[in-house]
Design an enzyme around this catalytic site. Structure first.
Site, PDB file in Angstrom:
ATOM      1  N   TYR A   1      18.078   0.338 -10.488  1.00  0.00           N
ATOM      2  CA  TYR A   1      18.456  -0.299  -9.217  1.00  0.00           C
ATOM      3  C   TYR A   1      19.174   0.693  -8.295  1.00  0.00           C
ATOM      4  CZ  TYR A   1      20.354  -3.805  -5.979  1.00  0.00           C
ATOM      5  OH  TYR A   1      20.668  -4.527  -4.847  1.00  0.00           O
TER       6      TYR A   1
ATOM      7  N   GLY B   1      20.862 -12.525 -17.433  1.00  0.00           N
ATOM      8  CA  GLY B   1      20.055 -11.292 -17.308  1.00  0.00           C
ATOM      9  C   GLY B   1      18.594 -11.570 -17.054  1.00  0.00           C
TER      10      GLY B   1
ATOM     11  N   HIS C   1      14.601  -6.374  -2.662  1.00  0.00           N
ATOM     12  CA  HIS C   1      15.056  -5.016  -2.317  1.00  0.00           C
ATOM     13  C   HIS C   1      15.029  -4.813  -0.801  1.00  0.00           C
ATOM     14  CE1 HIS C   1      15.597  -3.708  -6.439  1.00  0.00           C
ATOM     15  NE2 HIS C   1      14.555  -4.471  -6.710  1.00  0.00           N
TER      16      HIS C   1
ATOM     17  N   SER D   1      20.388 -14.839 -11.029  1.00  0.00           N
ATOM     18  CA  SER D   1      21.750 -14.713 -10.491  1.00  0.00           C
ATOM     19  C   SER D   1      22.802 -15.446 -11.314  1.00  0.00           C
ATOM     20  CB  SER D   1      21.804 -15.191  -9.031  1.00  0.00           C
ATOM     21  OG  SER D   1      21.135 -14.287  -8.224  1.00  0.00           O
ATOM     22  N   SER D   2      22.706 -15.296 -12.634  1.00  0.00           N
ATOM     23  CA  SER D   2      23.759 -15.879 -13.462  1.00  0.00           C
ATOM     24  C   SER D   2      25.104 -15.228 -13.140  1.00  0.00           C
ATOM     25  CB  SER D   2      23.430 -15.703 -14.944  1.00  0.00           C
ATOM     26  OG  SER D   2      23.185 -14.342 -15.244  1.00  0.00           O
TER      27      SER D   2
ATOM     28  N   GLY E   1      17.366 -12.540 -13.824  1.00  0.00           N
ATOM     29  CA  GLY E   1      16.998 -12.457 -12.410  1.00  0.00           C
ATOM     30  C   GLY E   1      17.225 -13.758 -11.662  1.00  0.00           C
TER      31      GLY E   1
ATOM     32  N   ASP F   1      17.655  -6.611   0.997  1.00  0.00           N
ATOM     33  CA  ASP F   1      19.004  -6.958   1.510  1.00  0.00           C
ATOM     34  C   ASP F   1      19.832  -5.712   1.832  1.00  0.00           C
ATOM     35  OD1 ASP F   1      19.459  -6.443  -1.250  1.00  0.00           O
ATOM     36  OD2 ASP F   1      20.801  -8.157  -1.532  1.00  0.00           O
TER      37      ASP F   1
ATOM     38  N   ARG G   1      20.003 -18.809  -8.293  1.00  0.00           N
ATOM     39  CA  ARG G   1      19.019 -18.760  -7.219  1.00  0.00           C
ATOM     40  C   ARG G   1      17.721 -18.148  -7.710  1.00  0.00           C
ATOM     41  NH1 ARG G   1      17.465 -14.436  -7.993  1.00  0.00           N
ATOM     42  NH2 ARG G   1      18.233 -12.406  -7.380  1.00  0.00           N
TER      43      ARG G   1
ATOM     44  N   ASP H   1      22.406 -12.538  -3.304  1.00  0.00           N
ATOM     45  CA  ASP H   1      22.621 -13.550  -4.339  1.00  0.00           C
ATOM     46  C   ASP H   1      23.875 -14.372  -4.049  1.00  0.00           C
ATOM     47  OD1 ASP H   1      20.534 -12.138  -5.347  1.00  0.00           O
ATOM     48  OD2 ASP H   1      21.648 -11.225  -6.992  1.00  0.00           O
TER      49      ASP H   1
HETATM   50  C1  GLA Z   1      19.716  -8.076  -7.248  1.00  0.00           C
HETATM   51  C2  GLA Z   1      20.835  -7.771  -6.266  1.00  0.00           C
HETATM   52  C3  GLA Z   1      20.495  -8.285  -4.866  1.00  0.00           C
HETATM   53  C4  GLA Z   1      19.107  -7.813  -4.415  1.00  0.00           C
HETATM   54  C5  GLA Z   1      18.073  -8.086  -5.502  1.00  0.00           C
HETATM   55  C6  GLA Z   1      16.712  -7.487  -5.163  1.00  0.00           C
HETATM   56  O1  GLA Z   1      19.589  -9.439  -7.460  1.00  0.00           O
HETATM   57  O2  GLA Z   1      22.043  -8.362  -6.691  1.00  0.00           O
HETATM   58  O3  GLA Z   1      21.482  -7.861  -3.952  1.00  0.00           O
HETATM   59  O4  GLA Z   1      19.118  -6.473  -4.019  1.00  0.00           O
HETATM   60  O5  GLA Z   1      18.469  -7.553  -6.754  1.00  0.00           O
HETATM   61  O6  GLA Z   1      16.182  -8.136  -4.057  1.00  0.00           O
END
Ligand code: GLA
Length: 343
Positions: A198, A103, A15, A107-108, A105, A17, A8, A149
C-alpha cells in the site's frame, strides 16, 4: 456510553482517496459496537469477544507511532491510538463486539476506531470524527492511508452509498436502487496493510503527482504521456477509476445496472493490471462471479492484496451456500452513532 460503527464496502473508486479523486463507498449492516463506562482511573481497558487478550491502555499514551506500534496485543494499537487522539478525561472499561471479518477489506479497523472514539466521548460531527480516526489509523499502523473508510463509516446515510470528492472532501448521498443486491465474498486471503505494498503504491502516485499535480484531477492525455511506464500505469488507473466512479454513479441513478456492473468489472481489471493490487485468488473469484447468471459485475473492494470481492446482482441471484468462503448480502447502513449514553 455505547457506540456503533458500521464497516464499509467500496462499490467503486479504489486508491483514489489519497490522489484527490472520487469514490463511492457504502456503509454496511455489519459493524462494531463499543461500550465504555468511565471509572475515574488512569487506564482504558476494552475486552473483545473475538480477542483472547484485552486492550489495556494508559490514559496518557502519547501519539507516537513508534511506541504505538510496539503495543501488544496488536488490536490494542488502534485503541491506544484513539485514546491518544481523543484524550478522554477519565479511564474506564468496556467491551468490543463485532460482526465484521478482520483484515478482509471491509474496514474493521475504521469501525473499531470510530466506535471507540464515540464511546470515549469524541465529538460526533462526521468530518472531525473521520479526521481524528484517520490520524489514529496512520499512527497505529504506520501506513499512510487515506480518509475514505473513516469518512464513509462516519457520514453514511441508511439506504445510500456516499459519493466523495477527495479534492475538497465534498459528499453526496446516492440512493441505492431497490432492485439490486450487493454481495460481499471473502477470497479466503486475509491481509494487513502494514505488510502490503500500500505505502509503495502511494509513494508511486506521489512521485507522479509531484511533477503533474494530484492524479485524481489529471487530464487523461497528460496521464497517458507520462514517460515512466510504471508511473504511467499507476496514473492511468487513478484517472480511469475516477471516470468510472462518475459513470457508475450515473448508471445507478438511471437504473442502468448492466452498465454499472460493467464498470465494476473494468475497475477490477484496472486494479489488477495497472495498479497491481489484486491476487490470483481475487481474480479467479471475480471471474467466477461474473459468470453467474444475474451478476451485473464484480471487483475487489478496498486496498486489495487479498480480502473481499463485491458483486452487484439481481436480488437472490447468488446462492451463498454455493460459495466456499464466507459471504454476505449487505445493505446500505447509517453511519456511526451513539446507541445510548449520548445527549
Ligand atoms: C484502504 C485505505 C483507504 C483507501 C483504500 C483503497 O482501505 O484505508 O484510505 O486508500 O485502501 O481505496
Amino acid at each position: 456510553m455505547v457506540a456503533h460503527s458500521p464497516g464499509r464496502v467500496n462499490l467503486i473508486g479504489d486508491h483514489t482517496d489519497y490522489n484527490e479523486g472520487l469514490a463511492l463507498p457504502m456503509a454496511v449492516d455489519l459493524g462494531t459496537t463499543v461500550t465504555f463506562v468511565p471509572d475515574g482511573g488512569e487506564r482504558v481497558v476494552l475486552r473483545s469477544g473475538t480477542e483472547p487478550e484485552p486492550a489495556d491502555v494508559d490514559l496518557h499514551v502519547p501519539l507516537d507511532p513508534g511506541l504505538l506500534r510496539a503495543i501488544e496485543p496488536s488490536w490494542a494499537r488502534y485503541v491506544a491510538a484513539i485514546v491518544s487522539t481523543v484524550r478522554p478525561s477519565s479511564g474506564g472499561s468496556g467491551t468490543v463486539d463485532s460482526t465484521l471479518p478482520i483484515g478482509a477489506g471491509l474496514s474493521s479497523s475504521a469501525a473499531l476506531e470510530v466506535a471507540t472514539a464515540l464511546a470515549l466521548g469524541c465529538e460526533s460531527e462526521p468530518m472531525a470524527l473521520a479526521r481524528t480516526c484517520q490520524r489514529a489509523e496512520q499512527a497505529a499502523t504506520g501506513v499512510p492511508t487515506g480518509i475514505m473508510d473513516q469518512l464513509v463509516v462516519s457520514a453514511a446515510r441508511q439506504g445510500c452509498a456516499l459519493l466523495i470528492d477527495f479534492a475538497d472532501l465534498s459528499m453526496r448521498h446516492v440512493e441505492m436502487p431497490p432492485d439490486v443486491e450487493v454481495v460481499v465474498v471473502h477470497s479466503g486471503e486475509t491481509r494487513a496493510l502494514e505488510r502490503s505494498a500500500y505505502a509503495e503504491r502511494r509513494a508511486e502516485c506521489d512521485a507522479a503527482a509531484h511533477r503533474l499535480g494530484p492524479l485524481g484531477r489529471l487530464d487523461p492525455h497528460v496521464a497517458l504521456a507520462i514517460p515512466d511506464a510504471l508511473l504511467r500505469r499507476r496514473a492511468r488507473h487513478v484517472v480511469t477509476e475516477c471516470a468510472r466512479v462518475r459513470g457508475f454513479t450515473g448508471a445507478l441513478r438511471s437504473g442502468d445496472l448492466i452498465g454499472a456492473g460493467r464498470l465494476m468489472s473494468e475497475s477490477h481489471r484496472s486494479l489488477a493490471r495497472d495498479f497491481e493490487v489484486s491476487t490470483p485468488g481475487l481474480d479467479a473469484l471475480v471471474e467466477w462471479l461474473e459468470g453467474r447468471p444475474g451478476v451485473f459485475g464484480a471487483r475487489v473492494t478496498g486496498a486489495g492484496f487479498g480480502g473481499c470481492v463485491v458483486a452487484l446482482t439481481e436480488p437472490g441471484a447468488l446462492d451463498l451456500r454455493a460459495v466456499r468462503t464466507p459471504a454476505w448480502r449487505v445493505r446500505a447502513a447509517r453511519g456511526a452513532h451513539l446507541v445510548s449514553g449520548g445527549h
